[in-house]
Write an enzyme that holds these catalytic residues in place. Sequence first.
Site, PDB file in Angstrom:
ATOM      1  N   ASP A  73       0.861  -1.191   0.000  1.00 28.31           N
ATOM      2  CA  ASP A  73       0.000   0.000   0.000  1.00 28.31           C
ATOM      3  C   ASP A  73       0.891   1.233   0.000  1.00 28.31           C
ATOM      4  O   ASP A  73       2.098   1.135   0.185  1.00 28.31           O
ATOM      5  CB  ASP A  73      -0.939   0.005   1.209  1.00 28.31           C
ATOM      6  N   ASP A  75       1.516   4.770   1.707  1.00 29.77           N
ATOM      7  CA  ASP A  75       1.228   5.695   2.801  1.00 29.77           C
ATOM      8  C   ASP A  75       1.828   7.054   2.484  1.00 29.77           C
ATOM      9  O   ASP A  75       2.858   7.153   1.826  1.00 29.77           O
ATOM     10  CB  ASP A  75       1.803   5.162   4.121  1.00 29.77           C
ATOM     11  N   ASP A 149      11.742   3.553  12.098  1.00 28.85           N
ATOM     12  CA  ASP A 149      12.589   2.532  12.697  1.00 28.85           C
ATOM     13  C   ASP A 149      13.895   2.268  11.945  1.00 28.85           C
ATOM     14  O   ASP A 149      14.977   2.425  12.479  1.00 28.85           O
ATOM     15  CB  ASP A 149      11.798   1.238  12.959  1.00 28.85           C
TER      16      ASP A 149
HETATM   17  P1  ATP Z   1       4.895  -3.494   5.176  1.00 29.21           P
HETATM   18  O1  ATP Z   1       5.432  -3.597   3.814  1.00 29.21           O
HETATM   19  O2  ATP Z   1       4.843  -4.789   5.857  1.00 29.21           O
HETATM   20  O3  ATP Z   1       3.659  -2.680   5.305  1.00 29.21           O
HETATM   21  P2  ATP Z   1       6.039  -1.202   6.429  1.00 29.21           P
HETATM   22  O4  ATP Z   1       7.462  -0.840   6.742  1.00 29.21           O
HETATM   23  O5  ATP Z   1       5.326  -0.347   5.449  1.00 29.21           O
HETATM   24  O6  ATP Z   1       6.046  -2.713   5.976  1.00 29.21           O
HETATM   25  P3  ATP Z   1       4.011  -0.422   8.274  1.00 29.21           P
HETATM   26  O7  ATP Z   1       3.605  -1.066   9.546  1.00 29.21           O
HETATM   27  O8  ATP Z   1       3.042  -0.282   7.173  1.00 29.21           O
HETATM   28  O9  ATP Z   1       5.257  -1.252   7.792  1.00 29.21           O
HETATM   29  O10 ATP Z   1       4.612   0.982   8.659  1.00 29.21           O
HETATM   30  C1  ATP Z   1       4.788   2.044   7.748  1.00 29.21           C
HETATM   31  C2  ATP Z   1       6.011   2.880   8.125  1.00 29.21           C
HETATM   32  O11 ATP Z   1       5.841   3.436   9.425  1.00 29.21           O
HETATM   33  C3  ATP Z   1       7.314   2.087   8.214  1.00 29.21           C
HETATM   34  O12 ATP Z   1       7.934   1.955   6.962  1.00 29.21           O
HETATM   35  C4  ATP Z   1       8.115   2.921   9.181  1.00 29.21           C
HETATM   36  O13 ATP Z   1       8.679   4.054   8.522  1.00 29.21           O
HETATM   37  C5  ATP Z   1       7.071   3.431  10.141  1.00 29.21           C
HETATM   38  N1  ATP Z   1       6.911   2.530  11.309  1.00 29.21           N
HETATM   39  C6  ATP Z   1       6.041   1.516  11.442  1.00 29.21           C
HETATM   40  N2  ATP Z   1       6.151   0.921  12.635  1.00 29.21           N
HETATM   41  C7  ATP Z   1       7.122   1.590  13.293  1.00 29.21           C
HETATM   42  C8  ATP Z   1       7.712   1.472  14.586  1.00 29.21           C
HETATM   43  N3  ATP Z   1       7.321   0.519  15.439  1.00 29.21           N
HETATM   44  N4  ATP Z   1       8.676   2.346  14.911  1.00 29.21           N
HETATM   45  C9  ATP Z   1       9.075   3.304  14.060  1.00 29.21           C
HETATM   46  N5  ATP Z   1       8.573   3.462  12.842  1.00 29.21           N
HETATM   47  C10 ATP Z   1       7.602   2.628  12.443  1.00 29.21           C
HETATM   48 MG    MG Z   2       3.144  -0.458   4.962  1.00 32.91          MG
END
Ligand code: ATP
Ligand code: MG
Length: 446
Positions: A73, A75, A149
């Site tokens: 997705d 964001d 993160d």
């Molecule tokens: P996925 O592809 O599984 O969605 P993602 O990295 O996009 O992986 P999300 O949970 O959608 O994971 O989170 C979106 C963004 O928000 C991450 O890329 C990161 O920048 C930030 N983020 C998410 N969780 C955390 C956390 N626990 N601490 C710091 N930043 C976070």
């Molecule tokens: Mg994501």
Amino acid sequence: MIRKFISRVFNGKKARPGQHEPAVIPVATHGITRNRISSGSRRVCTTLQENGHKAYVVGGAVRDLLIGAEPKDFDIATDATPEEVRRAFRRSRIIGRRFQIVHVMMGQEQIEVTTFRGQLGDDTKKDEHGRVLHDNVFGSHAEDAARRDFTANALYYDPSSEAVIDYHHGVGDLKARTLRMIGEPRGRYREDPVRMLRAVRLAAKLGLAIDPEARRPIREMATLLENVPAARLFDEMLKLLTSGHSVKCITQLRDEGLHHGLLPLLDVILEQPLGEKFVMLALANTDERVHRGKGTSPGFLFAALLWHEVLAHWEKLKATGEPKIPALFQAMDTVLDVQGEKLAITRRIAGDIKEIWLLQPRFDQRAGKRPYGLLEQPRFRAGYDFLLLRAESGEAEQELADWWTRFQNADGEERAQMLLPEQAGDKKRRRRRKKPAATDSPPPAA
Ligand code: ATP
Ligand code: MG
């Protein structure tokens, strides 16, 4: 290597957020043209920018595009407040109480828009272990980047200029296939222990190595996961199990010392001597479904993870003389009472799990009208997929699974011929008895 070193020295790893300029990487270098991001997220960015705001695609989507994977997705991060975002889009609503985000609907797409988060301060609310409880200050773009993160997750893509904005050397780390924590890993894990699980999941999913500095503390800090609310752990474990790399994730969690007693779900997976083969098959099967773009349901997954526990209870109850079906009901309730709470399984998911389990004894009934009734069940497909897994693991007869594969694909006449004779005690239905299936029946069509 040397360039990376120099750039890290100059960027100053210890620099406070906002004190260093980000690298702006042009499209000629990274190759991600704006047509690679969804039209909805493109429009959200342009609209916000036209209103005088900064707006970027951020996080997983940019990372995945850079690595050649398909983003899940898109964001958006912006300097507009949630209220400003909401006013800019007719079909949008603010969600969340503590840190508000805005859901914007663009056609079929739902896009999550988050206002830049600020730096944590001395007044940030934390629990006694240092876990951040309230995280609700807005901040600058640089602060937002520093709050993410991993360096690979702190990349911002501007659809207007097609540039990637990189505050923490994320593009270089991605190229080097490294998952590196922004800032000091121990402190970051203390703020949010779930980052340990994220490290393992993202490394497995993206084929990255966790940087040694971020990897080392995991083993000793793992106990911090005990203080994370069960619902949050459940969400993260579900992401892990449906990442398409669950087998790799589970193996790596075990290798990093993130198991016994910390993650109830993992105990369930790893500590069932009888069911391990079944559970690993179920996970491999889920991974394959994800790769083929098929959906996976939490209900199916958890039905598989807990099945052997149900079987064990069921057998015990039947041995005491309890009739088969009431015994199954009782066994299901026992298992769900205990595990449901530990794993934070919601009521809705528990309902799905039960449906799948309850269909299993019905597959044994291959006489009379019953097989036809079973085919009509809304959850037949899930129940049948579950039966296939059971057969593959050796717990159910392969012949039974094959029969159902053929029965589904057969036409009316063939189906009638496949029915087995009624068992004694099924006299009422004898009238409909047909000859047993011929041994030279057609091979499964599937
Ligand atoms: P996925 O592809 O599984 O969605 P993602 O990295 O996009 O992986 P999300 O949970 O959608 O994971 O989170 C979106 C963004 O928000 C991450 O890329 C990161 O920048 C930030 N983020 C998410 N969780 C955390 C956390 N626990 N601490 C710091 N930043 C976070
Ligand atoms: Mg994501």
